[in-house]
Motif scaffolding. Structure first.
Motif, PDB file in Angstrom:
ATOM      1  N   LEU A 156       0.849  -1.179   0.000  1.00  0.00           N
ATOM      2  CA  LEU A 156       0.000   0.000   0.000  1.00  0.00           C
ATOM      3  C   LEU A 156       0.887   1.232   0.000  1.00  0.00           C
ATOM      4  CD1 LEU A 156      -0.218   1.530   3.016  1.00  0.00           C
ATOM      5  CD2 LEU A 156      -1.532  -0.499   3.526  1.00  0.00           C
ATOM      6  N   ALA A 157       0.360   2.335  -0.547  1.00  0.00           N
ATOM      7  CA  ALA A 157       1.096   3.595  -0.611  1.00  0.00           C
ATOM      8  C   ALA A 157       0.103   4.740  -0.555  1.00  0.00           C
ATOM      9  CB  ALA A 157       1.915   3.681  -1.898  1.00  0.00           C
ATOM     10  N   GLY A 158       0.456   5.773   0.228  1.00  0.00           N
ATOM     11  CA  GLY A 158      -0.431   6.912   0.339  1.00  0.00           C
ATOM     12  C   GLY A 158       0.150   8.006   1.196  1.00  0.00           C
ATOM     13  N   THR A 159      -0.745   8.747   1.828  1.00  0.00           N
ATOM     14  CA  THR A 159      -0.349   9.896   2.631  1.00  0.00           C
ATOM     15  C   THR A 159      -1.013   9.860   3.997  1.00  0.00           C
ATOM     16  OG1 THR A 159      -2.167  11.224   1.736  1.00  0.00           O
ATOM     17  CG2 THR A 159      -0.031  11.374   0.601  1.00  0.00           C
ATOM     18  N   ARG A 160      -0.430  10.635   4.910  1.00  0.00           N
ATOM     19  CA  ARG A 160      -0.999  10.817   6.242  1.00  0.00           C
ATOM     20  C   ARG A 160      -1.071  12.307   6.513  1.00  0.00           C
ATOM     21  NH1 ARG A 160       1.218   8.652  12.128  1.00  0.00           N
ATOM     22  NH2 ARG A 160      -0.288   9.843  13.363  1.00  0.00           N
ATOM     23  N   GLN A 161      -2.250  12.750   6.924  1.00  0.00           N
ATOM     24  CA  GLN A 161      -2.431  14.116   7.383  1.00  0.00           C
ATOM     25  C   GLN A 161      -3.057  14.028   8.765  1.00  0.00           C
ATOM     26  OE1 GLN A 161      -4.271  16.835   4.707  1.00  0.00           O
ATOM     27  NE2 GLN A 161      -2.916  16.306   3.027  1.00  0.00           N
ATOM     28  N   GLY A 162      -2.282  14.347   9.771  1.00  0.00           N
ATOM     29  CA  GLY A 162      -2.747  14.189  11.145  1.00  0.00           C
ATOM     30  C   GLY A 162      -2.997  12.727  11.430  1.00  0.00           C
TER      31      GLY A 162
ATOM     32  N   GLN B  47      -3.841 -15.935  -2.776  1.00  0.00           N
ATOM     33  CA  GLN B  47      -3.287 -17.291  -2.899  1.00  0.00           C
ATOM     34  C   GLN B  47      -3.679 -17.969  -4.197  1.00  0.00           C
ATOM     35  OE1 GLN B  47      -4.478 -19.369   0.661  1.00  0.00           O
ATOM     36  NE2 GLN B  47      -2.644 -18.714   1.751  1.00  0.00           N
ATOM     37  N   ASP B  48      -4.835 -17.603  -4.757  1.00  0.00           N
ATOM     38  CA  ASP B  48      -5.266 -18.213  -6.017  1.00  0.00           C
ATOM     39  C   ASP B  48      -4.594 -17.582  -7.236  1.00  0.00           C
ATOM     40  OD1 ASP B  48      -6.565 -15.784  -6.373  1.00  0.00           O
ATOM     41  OD2 ASP B  48      -8.587 -16.638  -6.319  1.00  0.00           O
ATOM     42  N   GLY B  49      -3.699 -16.598  -7.013  1.00  0.00           N
ATOM     43  CA  GLY B  49      -2.981 -15.951  -8.098  1.00  0.00           C
ATOM     44  C   GLY B  49      -3.664 -14.721  -8.662  1.00  0.00           C
ATOM     45  N   SER B  50      -4.868 -14.415  -8.210  1.00  0.00           N
ATOM     46  CA  SER B  50      -5.572 -13.228  -8.702  1.00  0.00           C
ATOM     47  C   SER B  50      -4.988 -11.970  -8.070  1.00  0.00           C
ATOM     48  CB  SER B  50      -7.067 -13.326  -8.409  1.00  0.00           C
ATOM     49  OG  SER B  50      -7.292 -13.348  -7.007  1.00  0.00           O
ATOM     50  N   THR B  51      -5.103 -10.846  -8.788  1.00  0.00           N
ATOM     51  CA  THR B  51      -4.651  -9.563  -8.270  1.00  0.00           C
ATOM     52  C   THR B  51      -5.852  -8.675  -8.013  1.00  0.00           C
ATOM     53  OG1 THR B  51      -4.376  -8.625 -10.485  1.00  0.00           O
ATOM     54  CG2 THR B  51      -2.445  -9.694  -9.486  1.00  0.00           C
ATOM     55  N   SER B  52      -5.738  -7.813  -7.004  1.00  0.00           N
ATOM     56  CA  SER B  52      -6.813  -6.892  -6.649  1.00  0.00           C
ATOM     57  C   SER B  52      -6.208  -5.576  -6.213  1.00  0.00           C
ATOM     58  CB  SER B  52      -7.644  -7.463  -5.490  1.00  0.00           C
ATOM     59  OG  SER B  52      -8.200  -8.707  -5.833  1.00  0.00           O
ATOM     60  N   SER B  53      -6.961  -4.490  -6.421  1.00  0.00           N
ATOM     61  CA  SER B  53      -6.498  -3.173  -5.979  1.00  0.00           C
ATOM     62  C   SER B  53      -7.690  -2.343  -5.530  1.00  0.00           C
ATOM     63  CB  SER B  53      -5.752  -2.464  -7.109  1.00  0.00           C
ATOM     64  OG  SER B  53      -6.620  -2.244  -8.202  1.00  0.00           O
ATOM     65  N   GLY B  54      -7.385  -1.322  -4.713  1.00  0.00           N
ATOM     66  CA  GLY B  54      -8.458  -0.478  -4.221  1.00  0.00           C
ATOM     67  C   GLY B  54      -7.944   0.763  -3.516  1.00  0.00           C
ATOM     68  N   HIS B  55      -8.882   1.500  -2.955  1.00  0.00           N
ATOM     69  CA  HIS B  55      -8.607   2.758  -2.257  1.00  0.00           C
ATOM     70  C   HIS B  55      -9.143   2.651  -0.833  1.00  0.00           C
ATOM     71  CE1 HIS B  55      -9.749   6.974  -1.131  1.00  0.00           C
ATOM     72  NE2 HIS B  55      -8.456   7.095  -1.370  1.00  0.00           N
ATOM     73  N   CYS B  56      -8.415   3.251   0.112  1.00  0.00           N
ATOM     74  CA  CYS B  56      -8.812   3.206   1.517  1.00  0.00           C
ATOM     75  C   CYS B  56      -8.573   4.554   2.180  1.00  0.00           C
ATOM     76  CB  CYS B  56      -8.007   2.130   2.245  1.00  0.00           C
ATOM     77  SG  CYS B  56      -8.453   1.937   3.993  1.00  0.00           S
ATOM     78  N   ARG B  57      -9.482   4.918   3.054  1.00  0.00           N
ATOM     79  CA  ARG B  57      -9.323   6.079   3.921  1.00  0.00           C
ATOM     80  C   ARG B  57      -9.484   5.557   5.345  1.00  0.00           C
ATOM     81  NH1 ARG B  57      -9.245  11.608   3.748  1.00  0.00           N
ATOM     82  NH2 ARG B  57     -10.377  12.689   5.381  1.00  0.00           N
ATOM     83  N   ALA B  58      -8.573   5.944   6.235  1.00  0.00           N
ATOM     84  CA  ALA B  58      -8.565   5.389   7.584  1.00  0.00           C
ATOM     85  C   ALA B  58      -8.331   6.484   8.620  1.00  0.00           C
ATOM     86  CB  ALA B  58      -7.480   4.322   7.706  1.00  0.00           C
TER      87      ALA B  58
ATOM     88  N   ASP C 182      -4.770   8.086   3.787  1.00  0.00           N
ATOM     89  CA  ASP C 182      -5.435   7.966   2.492  1.00  0.00           C
ATOM     90  C   ASP C 182      -4.469   7.215   1.584  1.00  0.00           C
ATOM     91  OD1 ASP C 182      -6.708   8.238   0.045  1.00  0.00           O
ATOM     92  OD2 ASP C 182      -7.239  10.337   0.371  1.00  0.00           O
ATOM     93  N   PHE C 183      -4.841   5.999   1.168  1.00  0.00           N
ATOM     94  CA  PHE C 183      -3.892   5.198   0.399  1.00  0.00           C
ATOM     95  C   PHE C 183      -4.582   4.278  -0.601  1.00  0.00           C
ATOM     96  CE2 PHE C 183      -4.609   2.949   4.452  1.00  0.00           C
ATOM     97  CZ  PHE C 183      -4.958   1.675   4.032  1.00  0.00           C
ATOM     98  N   ARG C 184      -3.785   3.815  -1.546  1.00  0.00           N
ATOM     99  CA  ARG C 184      -4.183   2.789  -2.494  1.00  0.00           C
ATOM    100  C   ARG C 184      -3.470   1.498  -2.084  1.00  0.00           C
ATOM    101  NH1 ARG C 184      -6.531   6.792  -4.423  1.00  0.00           N
ATOM    102  NH2 ARG C 184      -7.843   6.800  -6.241  1.00  0.00           N
ATOM    103  N   TYR C 185      -4.120   0.370  -2.340  1.00  0.00           N
ATOM    104  CA  TYR C 185      -3.525  -0.924  -2.018  1.00  0.00           C
ATOM    105  C   TYR C 185      -3.644  -1.850  -3.220  1.00  0.00           C
ATOM    106  CZ  TYR C 185      -8.454  -1.965  -1.162  1.00  0.00           C
ATOM    107  OH  TYR C 185      -9.810  -2.095  -1.296  1.00  0.00           O
TER     108      TYR C 185
END
Length: 121
Positions: free
Chosen positions: A59-65, A77-88, A69-72
């Motif tokens: 994952l890579a993103g930024t931190r403000q306070g 295990q089945d070899g599939s790839t997935s991506s998304g966005h997260c706010r925490a 906010d990052f993308r992952y």
């Protein structure tokens, strides 16, 4: 591209801290076997993660306070790839560990949810 301006965080740096999955809703793949190792510098945030059904993740993103906010992206295990966005949002637990409340959405497929990850004891 320039890095975001450093922001003084109310909570300690995530750099070098290890987190594990606590809960997940929706069609998320993170569970209590998923381990995240975070890095942080000058408002930038990144991590490696794996475990459970996830073979390799980043994952890579930024931190403000106390807001992340990052993308992952990961390989399952089945070899599939997935991506998304997260706010925490971070909070500090009474014992000093950190907990992250995450709202995420897949970008590579339909689905969204909420998860909690927390610093290992």
């Amino acid at each position: 591209m320039t890095a975001p301006s450093p922001v003084a965080a109310a909570l300690p740096s995530l750099d070098g801290r290890t987190f594990v999955g606590v809960s997940n809703t929706g069609d998320g793949e993170v569970d209590d076997a998923t381990v995240f190792t975070y890095h942080e510098r000058d408002g930038l945030l990144w991590a490696e993660y794996a475990g459970g059904t996830i073979t390799l993740g980043r994952l890579a993103g930024t931190r403000q306070g106390d807001v992340l906010d990052f993308r992952y992206v990961h390989v399952s295990q089945d070899g599939s790839t997935s991506s998304g966005h997260c706010r925490a949002e971070l909070e500090q637990l009474p014992d000093g560990r950190l907990r992250s409340y995450e709202t995420w959405q897949w970008e590579s497929r339909p689905g969204a949810g909420r998860s909690v990850v927390e610093e290992r004891r």
